[in-house]
Design a protein around this motif. Structure first.
Motif, mmCIF file in Angstrom:
data_model
loop_
_atom_site.group_PDB
_atom_site.id
_atom_site.type_symbol
_atom_site.label_atom_id
_atom_site.label_comp_id
_atom_site.label_asym_id
_atom_site.label_seq_id
_atom_site.Cartn_x
_atom_site.Cartn_y
_atom_site.Cartn_z
ATOM 1 N N MET A 1 5.387 -6.311 6.621
ATOM 2 C CA MET A 1 5.741 -5.901 7.985
ATOM 3 C C MET A 1 5.242 -4.500 8.269
ATOM 4 O O MET A 1 4.627 -4.239 9.305
ATOM 5 C CB MET A 1 7.256 -5.949 8.170
ATOM 6 N N TRP A 2 5.489 -3.582 7.343
ATOM 7 C CA TRP A 2 5.060 -2.202 7.527
ATOM 8 C C TRP A 2 3.544 -2.113 7.662
ATOM 9 O O TRP A 2 3.035 -1.424 8.540
ATOM 10 C CB TRP A 2 5.539 -1.350 6.351
ATOM 11 N N TYR A 3 2.838 -2.808 6.805
ATOM 12 C CA TYR A 3 1.379 -2.775 6.792
ATOM 13 C C TYR A 3 0.800 -3.285 8.111
ATOM 14 O O TYR A 3 -0.086 -2.652 8.692
ATOM 15 C CB TYR A 3 0.873 -3.607 5.615
ATOM 16 N N HIS A 4 1.296 -4.390 8.600
ATOM 17 C CA HIS A 4 0.785 -4.963 9.856
ATOM 18 C C HIS A 4 1.073 -4.048 11.048
ATOM 19 O O HIS A 4 0.182 -3.788 11.857
ATOM 20 C CB HIS A 4 1.398 -6.347 10.091
ATOM 21 N N VAL A 5 2.305 -3.556 11.161
ATOM 22 C CA VAL A 5 2.651 -2.684 12.283
ATOM 23 C C VAL A 5 1.850 -1.389 12.203
ATOM 24 O O VAL A 5 1.314 -0.913 13.206
ATOM 25 C CB VAL A 5 4.176 -2.399 12.309
ATOM 26 N N PHE A 6 1.734 -0.819 11.012
ATOM 27 C CA PHE A 6 0.987 0.431 10.844
ATOM 28 C C PHE A 6 -0.484 0.265 11.206
ATOM 29 O O PHE A 6 -1.055 1.109 11.906
ATOM 30 C CB PHE A 6 1.120 0.946 9.407
ATOM 31 N N LEU A 7 -1.106 -0.817 10.761
ATOM 32 C CA LEU A 7 -2.525 -1.016 11.085
ATOM 33 C C LEU A 7 -2.744 -1.201 12.578
ATOM 34 O O LEU A 7 -3.717 -0.683 13.131
ATOM 35 C CB LEU A 7 -3.093 -2.208 10.317
ATOM 36 N N TRP A 8 -1.853 -1.905 13.245
ATOM 37 C CA TRP A 8 -2.001 -2.060 14.692
ATOM 38 C C TRP A 8 -1.806 -0.731 15.405
ATOM 39 O O TRP A 8 -2.515 -0.423 16.373
ATOM 40 C CB TRP A 8 -1.047 -3.125 15.235
ATOM 41 N N ALA A 9 -0.870 0.080 14.934
ATOM 42 C CA ALA A 9 -0.674 1.407 15.536
ATOM 43 C C ALA A 9 -1.896 2.283 15.301
ATOM 44 O O ALA A 9 -2.356 2.987 16.205
ATOM 45 C CB ALA A 9 0.576 2.066 14.961
ATOM 46 N N LEU A 10 -2.442 2.223 14.105
ATOM 47 C CA LEU A 10 -3.616 3.036 13.767
ATOM 48 C C LEU A 10 -4.828 2.641 14.590
ATOM 49 O O LEU A 10 -5.473 3.476 15.216
ATOM 50 C CB LEU A 10 -3.921 2.912 12.272
ATOM 51 N N PHE A 11 -5.139 1.362 14.628
ATOM 52 C CA PHE A 11 -6.350 0.930 15.313
ATOM 53 C C PHE A 11 -6.233 0.988 16.832
ATOM 54 O O PHE A 11 -7.216 1.261 17.516
ATOM 55 C CB PHE A 11 -6.784 -0.456 14.834
ATOM 56 N N SER A 12 -5.044 0.768 17.366
ATOM 57 C CA SER A 12 -4.901 0.930 18.817
ATOM 58 C C SER A 12 -5.027 2.396 19.203
ATOM 59 O O SER A 12 -5.627 2.735 20.227
ATOM 60 C CB SER A 12 -3.585 0.333 19.306
ATOM 61 N N SER A 13 -4.502 3.284 18.371
ATOM 62 C CA SER A 13 -4.637 4.712 18.637
ATOM 63 C C SER A 13 -6.097 5.156 18.515
ATOM 64 O O SER A 13 -6.574 5.952 19.336
ATOM 65 C CB SER A 13 -3.772 5.515 17.672
ATOM 66 N N ILE A 14 -6.781 4.661 17.533
ATOM 67 C CA ILE A 14 -8.201 5.009 17.376
ATOM 68 C C ILE A 14 -9.000 4.511 18.575
ATOM 69 O O ILE A 14 -9.880 5.223 19.082
ATOM 70 C CB ILE A 14 -8.757 4.449 16.045
ATOM 71 N N LEU A 15 -8.695 3.331 19.072
ATOM 72 C CA LEU A 15 -9.400 2.796 20.235
ATOM 73 C C LEU A 15 -9.156 3.670 21.470
ATOM 74 O O LEU A 15 -10.111 4.051 22.164
ATOM 75 C CB LEU A 15 -8.956 1.360 20.519
ATOM 76 N N VAL A 16 -7.903 4.016 21.726
ATOM 77 C CA VAL A 16 -7.573 4.846 22.885
ATOM 78 C C VAL A 16 -8.233 6.221 22.779
ATOM 79 O O VAL A 16 -8.813 6.723 23.738
ATOM 80 C CB VAL A 16 -6.038 4.969 23.033
ATOM 81 N N HIS A 17 -8.175 6.819 21.602
ATOM 82 C CA HIS A 17 -8.744 8.151 21.426
ATOM 83 C C HIS A 17 -10.276 8.127 21.437
ATOM 84 O O HIS A 17 -10.901 9.112 21.833
ATOM 85 C CB HIS A 17 -8.207 8.787 20.152
ATOM 86 N N MET B 1 -7.260 13.727 16.212
ATOM 87 C CA MET B 1 -5.871 13.457 16.590
ATOM 88 C C MET B 1 -5.609 11.958 16.693
ATOM 89 O O MET B 1 -4.478 11.513 16.480
ATOM 90 C CB MET B 1 -5.532 14.139 17.910
ATOM 91 N N GLY B 2 -6.639 11.189 17.001
ATOM 92 C CA GLY B 2 -6.485 9.744 17.068
ATOM 93 C C GLY B 2 -6.252 9.111 15.712
ATOM 94 O O GLY B 2 -5.744 7.993 15.614
ATOM 95 N N VAL B 3 -6.620 9.808 14.646
ATOM 96 C CA VAL B 3 -6.404 9.301 13.291
ATOM 97 C C VAL B 3 -5.182 9.967 12.657
ATOM 98 O O VAL B 3 -4.372 9.296 12.022
ATOM 99 C CB VAL B 3 -7.663 9.524 12.425
ATOM 100 N N LEU B 4 -5.035 11.271 12.852
ATOM 101 C CA LEU B 4 -3.943 11.994 12.189
ATOM 102 C C LEU B 4 -2.569 11.656 12.755
ATOM 103 O O LEU B 4 -1.601 11.536 11.994
ATOM 104 C CB LEU B 4 -4.178 13.500 12.281
ATOM 105 N N THR B 5 -2.470 11.516 14.067
ATOM 106 C CA THR B 5 -1.172 11.250 14.677
ATOM 107 C C THR B 5 -0.559 9.938 14.196
ATOM 108 O O THR B 5 0.588 9.919 13.742
ATOM 109 C CB THR B 5 -1.270 11.282 16.209
ATOM 110 N N PRO B 6 -1.287 8.814 14.255
ATOM 111 C CA PRO B 6 -0.655 7.587 13.744
ATOM 112 C C PRO B 6 -0.529 7.585 12.226
ATOM 113 O O PRO B 6 0.332 6.899 11.683
ATOM 114 C CB PRO B 6 -1.573 6.467 14.228
ATOM 115 N N ALA B 7 -1.358 8.364 11.549
ATOM 116 C CA ALA B 7 -1.234 8.416 10.092
ATOM 117 C C ALA B 7 0.052 9.113 9.677
ATOM 118 O O ALA B 7 0.665 8.763 8.680
ATOM 119 C CB ALA B 7 -2.440 9.127 9.486
ATOM 120 N N VAL B 8 0.495 10.079 10.467
ATOM 121 C CA VAL B 8 1.727 10.798 10.130
ATOM 122 C C VAL B 8 2.949 10.126 10.758
ATOM 123 O O VAL B 8 3.873 9.721 10.060
ATOM 124 C CB VAL B 8 1.622 12.276 10.587
ATOM 125 N N THR B 9 2.934 9.993 12.082
ATOM 126 C CA THR B 9 4.101 9.412 12.751
ATOM 127 C C THR B 9 4.156 7.903 12.606
ATOM 128 O O THR B 9 5.245 7.322 12.588
ATOM 129 C CB THR B 9 4.120 9.782 14.240
#
Length: 120
Positions: free
Chosen positions: A22-38, A65-73
Motif C-alpha cells: 500500500m505504501w509503495y503504490h501510494v508513494f509512487l503515485w504521489a512521486l510521479f504525479s508531482s514530477i509531472l506537475v512540476h 522541488m518536484g522530486v524532493l517534496t514528495p520524497a520527504v512529505t
C-alpha cells in the motif's frame, strides 16, 4: 515489491493487503504525479524566462522541488494512509492508491497556491 510498470499501469490483479505494498503504490503515485506537475511548471517557466539572465535557471529549482517534496512529505503521508488501511484490515484497491497519491499532489498544489503556510 511490484515493479514500477505494474504500479503505473494499474496491472495489479488483486487488492493491496500489506502495509509495504500500500505504501509503495501510494508513494509512487504521489512521486510521479508531482514530477509531472512540476515538469509542466518548469517547462512554462523556461519558455517564459529563457531570455532572463538568472530566470532561465529557475526551472532547475522547480524540478528539484518536484522530486524532493514528495520524497520527504510523501513518504510520511503515504505511510500514514497505508497504516490506516492496514490497521483497519481493509484491502486497498490499486485505483485507490492512484487517487491517494494524486490527491497528495493536488493538496500540495492547493497549499502552494493559497499560501496558507506563509500565514503560520
Amino acid at each position: 515489491m511490484d515493479s514500477l510498470g505494474t504500479v503505473l499501469s494499474l496491472q495489479q490483479p488483486d487488492a493491496l493487503n500489506t502495509f509495504s505494498k500500500m505504501w509503495y503504490h501510494v508513494f509512487l503515485w504521489a512521486l510521479f504525479s508531482s514530477i509531472l506537475v512540476h515538469t509542466i511548471a518548469a517547462l512554462i517557466a523556461f519558455l517564459t524566462l529563457r531570455k532572463h539572465k538568472f530566470g532561465k535557471y529557475f526551472p532547475i529549482a522547480i524540478l528539484l522541488m518536484g522530486v524532493l517534496t514528495p520524497a520527504v512529505t510523501g513518504i510520511v503521508s503515504s505511510a500514514a494512509i497505508a497504516f490506516v488501511y492496514r490497521a483497519s484490515s481493509y484491502p486497498m484497491n490499486p485505483l485507490y492508491a492512484l487517487f491517494w497519491g494524486c490527491g497528495q499532489t493536488f493538496i500540495m498544489g492547493c497549499m502552494g497556491f493559497t499560501r496558507i503556510l506563509a500565514t503560520l
